[in-house]
Scaffold this motif. Structure first.
Motif, short mmCIF file in Angstrom:
data_model
loop_
_atom_site.label_atom_id
_atom_site.label_comp_id
_atom_site.label_asym_id
_atom_site.label_seq_id
_atom_site.Cartn_x
_atom_site.Cartn_y
_atom_site.Cartn_z
N LEU A 110 55.31 -24.71 37.40
CA LEU A 110 54.41 -25.85 37.54
C LEU A 110 53.82 -26.24 36.19
O LEU A 110 53.58 -25.38 35.34
N PRO A 111 53.55 -27.52 35.97
CA PRO A 111 52.95 -27.96 34.71
C PRO A 111 51.59 -27.30 34.48
O PRO A 111 50.90 -26.92 35.44
N PRO A 112 51.17 -27.16 33.22
CA PRO A 112 49.92 -26.44 32.91
C PRO A 112 48.66 -27.11 33.46
O PRO A 112 47.65 -26.45 33.64
N TYR A 113 48.75 -28.42 33.74
CA TYR A 113 47.55 -29.10 34.26
C TYR A 113 47.36 -28.86 35.76
O TYR A 113 46.36 -29.27 36.34
N SER A 145 66.75 -27.97 36.27
CA SER A 145 65.57 -28.56 35.64
C SER A 145 64.46 -27.54 35.42
O SER A 145 64.27 -26.62 36.21
N ALA A 146 63.68 -27.79 34.34
CA ALA A 146 62.47 -27.01 34.09
C ALA A 146 61.25 -27.69 34.68
O ALA A 146 60.16 -27.13 34.68
N ALA A 147 61.43 -28.92 35.18
CA ALA A 147 60.34 -29.67 35.82
C ALA A 147 60.94 -30.64 36.81
O ALA A 147 62.11 -31.02 36.69
N ALA A 148 60.15 -31.05 37.79
CA ALA A 148 60.66 -31.95 38.84
C ALA A 148 60.67 -33.40 38.35
O ALA A 148 59.83 -33.80 37.55
N PRO A 149 61.63 -34.19 38.85
CA PRO A 149 61.58 -35.64 38.64
C PRO A 149 60.57 -36.21 39.64
O PRO A 149 60.91 -36.57 40.76
N THR A 150 59.31 -36.27 39.24
CA THR A 150 58.20 -36.35 40.20
C THR A 150 58.11 -37.67 40.97
O THR A 150 57.53 -37.68 42.06
N ILE A 198 43.33 -35.69 38.24
CA ILE A 198 44.60 -34.97 38.13
C ILE A 198 44.87 -34.23 39.44
O ILE A 198 44.13 -33.30 39.78
N ALA A 199 45.89 -34.66 40.16
CA ALA A 199 46.19 -34.08 41.48
C ALA A 199 46.62 -32.62 41.34
O ALA A 199 47.51 -32.31 40.55
N GLN A 200 45.99 -31.76 42.10
CA GLN A 200 46.29 -30.33 42.05
C GLN A 200 47.24 -29.88 43.16
O GLN A 200 47.92 -28.87 43.02
N LYS A 201 47.27 -30.64 44.26
CA LYS A 201 48.13 -30.28 45.39
C LYS A 201 48.84 -31.52 45.92
O LYS A 201 48.30 -32.62 45.85
N PRO A 202 50.04 -31.33 46.48
CA PRO A 202 50.69 -32.46 47.14
C PRO A 202 49.97 -32.81 48.44
O PRO A 202 49.32 -31.95 49.05
N GLU A 242 51.68 -23.53 47.69
CA GLU A 242 51.99 -22.69 48.85
C GLU A 242 53.46 -22.79 49.26
O GLU A 242 54.04 -21.82 49.75
N ASP A 243 54.05 -23.96 49.07
CA ASP A 243 55.45 -24.17 49.47
C ASP A 243 56.21 -24.73 48.27
O ASP A 243 56.02 -25.87 47.86
N ASN A 244 57.10 -23.91 47.69
CA ASN A 244 57.84 -24.32 46.49
C ASN A 244 58.68 -25.57 46.69
O ASN A 244 58.98 -26.30 45.74
N GLU A 245 59.07 -25.83 47.93
CA GLU A 245 59.89 -27.02 48.20
C GLU A 245 59.14 -28.31 47.96
O GLU A 245 59.74 -29.37 47.81
#
Length: 341
Positions: free
Chosen positions: A150-153, A174-179, A15-19, A159-162
């Motif tokens: 951010l999702p709970p997982y 949106s409440a979540a990104a179209p990932t 499960i990816a934690q960071k971009p 560090e950068d909201n963008e």
């Protein structure tokens, strides 16, 4: 069809934690839905799988900083609101923690009273319907007080909201990104357009209902939460022309896919319009518009993996996911991508 048919074993470490440092450096699995063949590459090579005359459909929604930390009026007790869906101008469906504090009639203050929220009703699955009171523009106040939801997982701080916004995000809601769209850079989109691929922008404001687990044994009994979408006259025209001229319509993400399939008429023709959709796409569904799909890797037993299985065929999809685990692909919002061609 059973929910358990869509289970696979997912190790926590995938499960990816960071971009990644660069959006388009993520890995890309290509799944041929006709043959079931799987190949591996990187996202910046997606352009090699798109042809002049095809149409890429992107969801240009923008994530609201929808987490609000405040206190109960009178007692100062801490509260957290997560905005899920705008019901009307100043009334929202929200998740509240701790919920026991949020009884009907209770008022909460945010930012020292810059924003006030009053619980006026209990919604579905324990959500709260909240009416907000403030001076000015609500979105500006959210920018000032809110945090990225951010999702709970994802347990690490962003560090950068963008990086939880697409580079083409425009319409807040949106409440979540179209990932699936997080992988695109402005440069990659320019290269795609230069190749002769058309780009159509639509909007679907993603609610957390999309990610809620399927709790029923028989998937046909599951009820999706509704989400608001908008399709412009220009986008409808581009998509219709693509179909007429024999090009492929490629949905970027399950949100774009659900919007297109909701808004099209029985013959697959798109028209300008807006509305609410609770479409649930699972195996057996006949697609009217979407030919191909770019998507991330999703949760086991989720409505999202069911949608993918409707386009790519269930056994092929589950084999692709087993392969992704074996090859250590990164999963979920900041993870790698799949192209179903």
């Amino acid at each position: 069809m059973r929910t358990k048919d869509f289970y696979f074993d997912l190790p926590q470490e995938l499960i990816a934690q960071k971009p990644l440092d660069k959006r388009d450096q993520s890995r890309l699995m290509i799944l041929d839905k006709t043959t079931g063949e799987i190949t591996h590459t990187f996202f910046y090579n997606i352009i090699d799988f798109l042809k002049a005359g095809d149409c890429l459909v992107l969801n240009n929604t923008r994530v609201l900083p929808a987490r609000l930390i405040g206190e109960k009026e009178g007692t100062g007790g801490k509260i957290e609101f997560l905005l899920l869906k705008r019901i009307k101008l100043d009334t929202w469906e929200t998740l509240v923690k701790p919920g026991k504090k949020a009884k009907i009639g209770t008022t909460f203050n945010f930012g020292g009273g810059v924003l006030k929220g009053k619980v006026i009703a209990i919604g579905e699955e324990g959500s709260r319907i909240v009416e907000f009171d403030y001076d000015g523009i609500f979105e500006d106040i959210l920018d000032q007080l809110g945090k990225m939801p951010l999702p709970p997982y994802i347990t690490e701080t962003l560090e950068d909201n963008e990086r939880y916004q697409t580079v083409y995000s425009k319409n807040k809601g949106s409440a979540a990104a179209p990932t699936a769209g997080l992988h695109f850079t402005e440069e990659l989109l320019e290269q795609i357009e230069k190749k002769g691929v058309k780009i159509a922008y639509i909007t679907l404001h993603v609610g957390l209902g999309t990610f809620r687990p399927v709790k029923v044994e028989d998937i046909e009994s599951h009820k999706m939460h509704s989400e608001y979408y908008m399709i412009s006259e220009e986008a409808a025209k581009i998509i219709n022309e693509t179909k007429i001229q024999g090009g492929k319509v490629i949905a970027v993400g399950t949100t774009s896919c659900r919007t297109l399939e909701s808004a099209a008429n029985a013959t697959g023709e798109m028209k300008e319009g807006s509305g609410w959709t609770d479409i649930f796409i699972y195996p057996g569904y006949k697609f009217k518009v979407v030919d191909n799909l770019i998507t991330n890797f999703h949760l086991p037993e989720s409505t999202l993996i069911m949608l993918v299985s409707a386009l790519a065929e269930k056994n092929q999809t589950m084999h692709a996911y087993t392969t992704a685990v074996k090859e250590k692909y990164r999963f979920f919002s900041f993870g790698d991508a799949m192209f179903i061609k």
